[in-house]
Enzyme design. Structure first.
Site: not given
Ligand code: ADP
Ligand code: ASP
Ligand code: MG
Length: 820
Positions: A507, A580, A612, A683, A798
């Site tokens: 926004k 991705k 990650a 992946k 994480g």
């Protein structure tokens, strides 16, 4: 005698007048003092506008009002503050002058023209107001004042609006004046008198030159130019935030810098003082204690390059044709014709084949120059010995200046490399024969980037990274915290200046060229009424915030944003993302993205797409670049599944394990999105494409961990309840594997041209056997790594580790240049 010149901002209002008076009195306490004053800020521009109004037949009422609104408060304020200040008398003299100006403007309006002498009179009235007020102020402070008239003292030659001062003739005039050692001398800047005794001007910004001339003819011990910055900087400090204040420079350096556009000094200022070896100090009226910059014979050779300046409003002309080659005297004829037309040439280059000569003139003199050349070479042009004159308008000259250039190697290399990094096209190059400057002619539109990049190359050893972050949820938020923690260290220890210049969501978008408040960005964002970022506004941000190395970090999951990466690259941004999306859209888009990156010299980095923070993509790219080839790949690519499978191995059912993972926040909001294998499939597709396989997502065979019917449900609760129905069957598989000394793993594979994800039993000899509890592992069997594969293993899920992966991509962009 010390001659002190105060510029427009130094006499902009009553307060500034008092500052100037104080500086003058302090100086007068230890040496004889003369002041040369400019018009109060904006007044000369208003007077110039007034002349234009008059010549156009208008009365210039608005300009008159604006002038009154500046000058009158100065007089009345000083009158109210200083008892001896005769407000009535000064107002009356000022009004008399305003009335004379009005009559002349009315006259001009009737005639429809403005003779140059009238123009010179009107445009120099601002200076006369400054002198009128300062004389009264100093007198009211108890000081004796001697006012000298520049028309009578500075003897000039040349055009009325841009005269030069004849120093020898002026010296004699000055010597004839009555001296008064106790008085402060006042002289208005910007004007002089010609041989006929008429008032003429020294050109815009000419008061510096007036002061230098007064210093020269009065044999002053020092000429001080007081302005609104602390001295001469390595670059216009208003244009480049990291500009460096220079303590010392030679006359020649100062001359070159001002000639090539450093507005702090009028280009003609240096010659008269250099001739008489008078030192020149540049100081700030608002900071009189500051040391300022000393211009003298001496320079500071430890700083080989003193500055970068730019001269805008330039046109580049190119004269070429077969007639140029070997024809003796062509250049002589060309420049004689141009100089006869009174056009000054700022820069010349000639191709070594003598086939063409390029030179620059002021845009305003272009038509005069063209007329002069076509007149001179009428015949040659007609006969085709010369090609039609080529003209490039809208140019600027950017120059690096410094005495040290003569002895330090690589200056021009650095300069042109910086321009290449800024993606600036060079139209012509010239090196001053003194080897004190190198100049490039570029498009005027590219000046800010060119100056900023050149300045960074010479003066700022710090590498800039300008981050614009979209999406500041989990990973984005963690990234901002990491940047906040690391900024200081990166700057002091590694010379990296990382700034988050913008933060946005779907926004809103907030920005700050120096770095968004990394503490309160959430609040600022939610309170902001700004629009979301678009490629167009992002492009505008590069210009307005002078971004040197803009990087768009996409921490959203928006497909729409992924689809616009090419537009952001076009706008000038590198792209870094953990998402991705872009890499798993169609192969056609995948290819286009890379082509665009190449075309626009931008980087697209996505290390956090797989594993990650683990160094997967980068390692693969390096291996491939070194000639390696992937033979076989097997990997555990989902931290969530790795965690669930660890629990299952320890005896939990699949639904229990999923419940625990969900409660710990390790799964997607709906765990079905982990258990259907799609995330691993994506992946794997990215890894396969990285290895040159031209595949679509539909080419990846993705087995679900349990049959899809057990994953039905619109939320975690429903899915986990449903999953219970698969527990018995799944536990059976686990025990069967256990009986063989094996464990179950969900493995992504690339083998024999096939790409697939499957549930698989693995034994202790397999590198994936021990991978559990949220760890990822990738086993790459390659030409170089066989039969024992290269294994990359570590915690692979994480927000913190993912953000660290993103940050390492951002940091990889520090040494990037357009030539890479
Ligand atoms: P004044 O009215 O005092 O004559 P000017 O506006 O003519 O002041 O000149 C001072 C301005 O010159 C500064 O405000 C600055 O923006 C500009 N400038 C351009 N290049 C330089 C430079 N290299 N060093 C310092 N100032 C510069
Ligand atoms: N007032 C004049 C100008 O603005 C001269 C000067 O300030 O140097 O051009
Ligand atoms: Mg000036």
């Amino acid at each position: 005698m010390r001659v002190l010149k105060f510029g427009g901002t130094s006499v902009a209002n009553a307060e500034r007048f008092q500052d100037v008076a104080k500086i003058a009195l302090d100086t007068a306490a230890h040496s004889q003092t003369a002041l040369v004053l400019s018009a109060p800020a904006k007044i000369t521009n208003l007077l110039v506008a007034l002349v234009a109004q008059g010549a156009a037949g208008n009365s210039g009422l608005k300009e008159f009002d604006d002038i009154r609104a500046i000058i009158e408060p100065i007089i009345t304020t000083l009158g109210s503050k200083f008892e001896g200040f005769n407000t009535k008398k000064i107002l009356s003299e000022y009004n008399k002058t305003m009335e004379t100006i009005r009559k002349r403007v009315d006259g001009m309006a009737l005639l429809g023209v403005c003779p140059e002498l009238v123009m010179a009179y009107i445009e120099s009235r601002g200076e006369s107001f400054s002198i009128l007020i300062m004389e009264e102020l100093l007198k009211s402070l108890g000081k004796k004042v001697r006012v000298i008239d520049p028309v009578k003292v500075l003897v000039t030659e040349g055009p009325i609006m841009e005269s030069s001062v004849n120093i020898d003739a002026s010296k004699a005039k000055y010597a004839a004046l009555e001296d008064d050692k106790d008085a402060i001398t006042l002289m208005s800047g910007f004007c002089g008198g010609n041989a006929q005794g008429e008032q003429v001007l020294l050109g815009r910004n000419g008061s510096d030159y007036s002061a230098a001339c007064l210093a020269a003819i009065s044999n002053a011990e020092c000429c001080e130019i007081w302005t609104d910055v602390d001295g001469v900087y390595s670059c216009d400090p208003r244009a480049v935030s990291g500009a460096i204040l220079l303590r010392k420079m030679s006359y020649a350096e100062a001359m070159e810098l001002s000639y090539f556009g450093a507005k702090v000094l009028h280009p003609r200022t240096i010659a008269p003082i250099a001739q008489f070896h008078i030192p020149c100090l540049i100081k700030n009226t608002k900071n009189p204690k500051g040391e300022g910059t000393l211009i003298s014979e001496e320079t500071d050779l430890s700083i080989p390059i003193k500055g970068i300046s730019d001269l805008k409003g330039i046109a580049l002309l190119n004269i070429s044709g077969p007639g140029m080659k070997g024809m003796v005297g062509m250049a002589g004829r060309l420049f004689t014709a141009v100089s006869r037309a009174n056009v000054s040439v700022t820069l010349i280059t000639q191709s070594s084949s003598e086939y063409s000569i390029s030179f620059c003139v002021n845009q305003s003199e272009l038509s005069k120059a063209k007329r002069a050349i076509t007149g001179e070479f009428k015949l040659e042009l007609k006969e085709g010995l010369l090609n039609p004159i080529e003209v490039k308008e809208g140019c600027a000259i950017i120059s690096v200046v410094g005495d040290g250039m003569r002895t330090v190697r690589g200056i021009s290399g650095k300069f042109f490399r910086a321009l290449a990094e800024a993606n600036v096209n060079i139209r012509a190059i010239a090196q001053g024969s003194s080897e004190r400057s190198i100049s490039a002619v570029i498009s005027q539109k590219r000046v800010p980037e060119a100056v900023a990049f050149a300045h960074t190359a010479f003066f700022n050893s710090k590498q800039r990274l300008d981050v614009v972050l979209l999406g500041c949820g989990g990973v984005g938020g963690a990234l901002l915290s990491q940047i906040k923690r690391q900024r200081e260290m990166l700057s002091s220890k590694q010379g990296i200046d990382i700034r988050v210049v913008g933060v946005g969501n779907s926004k809103h978008f907030i920005s700050d060229p120096n770095c968004v408040d990394l503490e309160n960005y959430q609040e600022l964002l939610s309170e902001s009424d700004s629009e979301a970022l678009t490629p167009e506004t992002a492009e505008a941000l590069i210009k307005s915030a002078h971004l040197l190395n803009p990087i768009l970090v996409d921490c959203t999951t928006s497909e729409e944003l992924a689809n616009s990466y090419i537009d952001y690259m076009k706008a000038g941004y590198h792209i870094v993302t953990p998402s991705k999306k872009a890499n798993t859209l169609s192969f056609d888009f995948y290819k286009k993205l890379r082509e665009a990156a190449k075309l626009h010299h931008r980087k697209f980095l996505y290390e956090a797409n797989v594993g990650a923070g683990l160094p997967v993509i980068n390692t693969m790219q390096n291996q491939l670049a070194a000639g390696d080839e992937l033979i076989d790949f097997a990997g555990i690519l989902s931290g969530t599944l790795s965690f669930i499978f660890g629990l299952v191995e320890d005896g939990k059912t699949l639904s229990e394990a999923t419940q625990i993972a969900y409660e710990k926040g390790f799964t997607e909001p709906n765990p079905a999105d982990d258990l259907d294998g799609m995330d691993v499939g994506r992946k794997l597709l990215i890894l396969a494409r990285e290895n040159g396989m031209e595949l679509e997502l539909s080419d990846v065979k993705i087995d679900s961990i349990v049959e899809p019917k057990y994953l039905k449900g619109s939320n975690a609760k429903e899915v986990i309840a449903n999953l219970k129905n698969a527990d018995a069957e799944f536990s059976k598989k686990v025990s069967e594997a256990k009986a063989k000394g094996k464990v179950l793993r969900y493995v992504g594979c690339i083998k024999d041209g096939k790409v697939f994800c499957q549930l698989r039993e693995v034994g202790p000899e397999d590198p994936l056997f021990r991978v559990r509890d949220g760890e990822n592992a990738l086993a790459l069997t390659t030409l170089y790594y066989q039969p024992i594969p290269l294994v990359i293993r570590g915690y692979g899920a994480g927000t913190e580790v993912t953000a660290a992966g993103v940050l390492s991509d951002v940091l990889r962009l520090q040494n990037w240049t357009h030539e890479d």
